[in-house]
Design an enzyme around this catalytic site. Structure first.
Site, short mmCIF file in Angstrom:
data_model
loop_
_atom_site.label_atom_id
_atom_site.label_comp_id
_atom_site.label_asym_id
_atom_site.label_seq_id
_atom_site.Cartn_x
_atom_site.Cartn_y
_atom_site.Cartn_z
CG HIS A 28 -5.69 2.30 -7.20
ND1 HIS A 28 -6.60 1.41 -6.67
CD2 HIS A 28 -4.54 1.59 -7.37
CE1 HIS A 28 -6.01 0.22 -6.54
NE2 HIS A 28 -4.77 0.30 -6.95
CG ASP A 63 1.76 4.41 -10.47
OD1 ASP A 63 2.23 3.25 -10.57
OD2 ASP A 63 0.59 4.69 -10.81
CD GLN A 75 -1.87 1.49 -3.75
OE1 GLN A 75 -2.05 0.43 -4.32
NE2 GLN A 75 -0.97 1.62 -2.80
NE ARG A 91 -4.59 -1.57 -1.99
CZ ARG A 91 -4.73 -1.90 -3.27
NH1 ARG A 91 -3.69 -1.87 -4.08
NH2 ARG A 91 -5.92 -2.20 -3.76
CB CYS A 114 0.64 2.00 -6.00
SG CYS A 114 1.08 2.27 -7.73
NE ARG A 138 -7.13 -3.16 -10.58
CZ ARG A 138 -5.87 -3.26 -10.11
NH1 ARG A 138 -4.96 -3.89 -10.80
NH2 ARG A 138 -5.54 -2.71 -8.96
#
Ligand code: CP
Ligand code: NVA
Length: 294
Positions: free
Chosen positions: A127, A213, A130, A281, A253, A100
């Site tokens: 992402h 988001d 995700q 996830r 998310c 990340r």
């Protein structure tokens, strides 16, 4: 698939296989129990994480691999040591590098210098892990080639991966952003006929899925106040969610900033699937690791 850095670089058949595999794994958490025995997986975080950190670590352990979790305070990626050197060193110890990072270009550089597969655990551009969980969650509600997904908010990393994934698998994607916060042109161009981008929240009308988001992503904290003003008309509240189909689901998310991009009413609505999405996830991460290492 050699690396998993972005949905934009992923083929439709590969993405469909990842989503199917995640769905099958969900039916039996013990499936693939020893598929990765003896594998060593590096998980590096340059910024905070709850879901990604825990789902990746548990996915590794549940399939027999050994995860090594590293933070920027210890590695000093690009500060204590050059990115390319860190890549070449970790490559000598580990079978897969998942990271990340703030800058997507760092992932590209690591993938260039490491032979091991590289996984994007979130960058400023995408992402993708995700998105696999998002598509799995959407598929639990509607077939992916029939679905209409409305994403309301910032044209950010999560939006990019979602719009690329939904359109790649034949769904319709409507992105609704305040002017100036649209997704990058590359992602808009790749969406083809399945994609519309507008600044009009009425585009949510008739959608099967409403997704949002945060307005200010990690690293954009100093812009939070200005963004709150720009995004005020784009809050997913009961009235906006009510524009979607009566049986529509709500996705986020997470982490959510309740009262900003989404109200308590919507996140606690019977149509909200945010915790199924968070659970997915784990299953999605297993599918990704298996695809790269299995
Ligand atoms: N959705 C997500 O990536 O959450 P974390 O930042 O907690 O990992
Ligand atoms: N867009 C958010 C997603 C967090 C999971 C961020 O980058 O901070």
């Amino acid at each position: 698939m050699i690396d998993f850095i972005g949905i934009l670089d992923t083929r439709a058949d590969t993405l469909a296989r990842l989503v199917d595999s995640a769905s099958r794994i969900k039916q039996d958490r013990g499936l693939h129990r020893s598929a990765l025995t003896g594998m060593r997986i590096g998980l590096f975080f340059e910024k905070p994480s709850t879901r990604t950190r825990v789902s990746s670590e548990i996915a590794s352990v549940e399939m027999g691999a050994y995860p090594v979790v590293l933070g920027q305070h210890e590695v000093g990626l690009g500060t204590r040591e050059a990115v390319r050197d860190v890549a070449r060193v970790l490559d000598r110890y580990l079978d897969l590098l998942a990271l990340r990072v703030f800058n997507h270009s760092v992932l590209v550089e690591i993938a260039r210098y490491a032979e091991a597969p590289v996984v994007n655990l979130l960058s400023d551009v995408e992402h993708p892990c995700q998105a696999v969980a998002d598509l799995q969650t959407i598929a639990e509600h509607r077939p992916l080639d029939e679905v209409v997904v409305a994403y309301v908010g910032d044209g950010n990393n999560v939006c990019h991966s979602l719009m690329a994934g939904v359109t790649l698998l034949g769904g319709d994607m409507r992105v609704v952003c305040p002017p100036g916060f649209e997704p990058s042109a590359r992602f808009v161009e790749s969406g083809g006929d399945g994609l519309t981008v507008s600044s009009d929240p009425r585009a949510v009308e008739g959608a099967d899925v409403v997704y949002t988001d945060v307005w200010a992503s990690m690293g954009q904290e100093s812009e939070a106040r200005a963004r709150a003003e720009a995004f005020a008309a784009y809050r997913v509240d009961g009235a906006m969610f009510g524009l979607a189909r009566p049986d529509a689901i709500f996705l986020h998310c997470l982490p959510a900033h309740r009262g900003d991009e989404v109200t308590d009413e919507v996140i606690e609505h019977p149509g909200s699937r945010v915790f199924d999405q968070a659970e997915n996830r784990l299953h999605a991460m297993k599918a990704i690791l298996l695809e790269l290492l299995g």
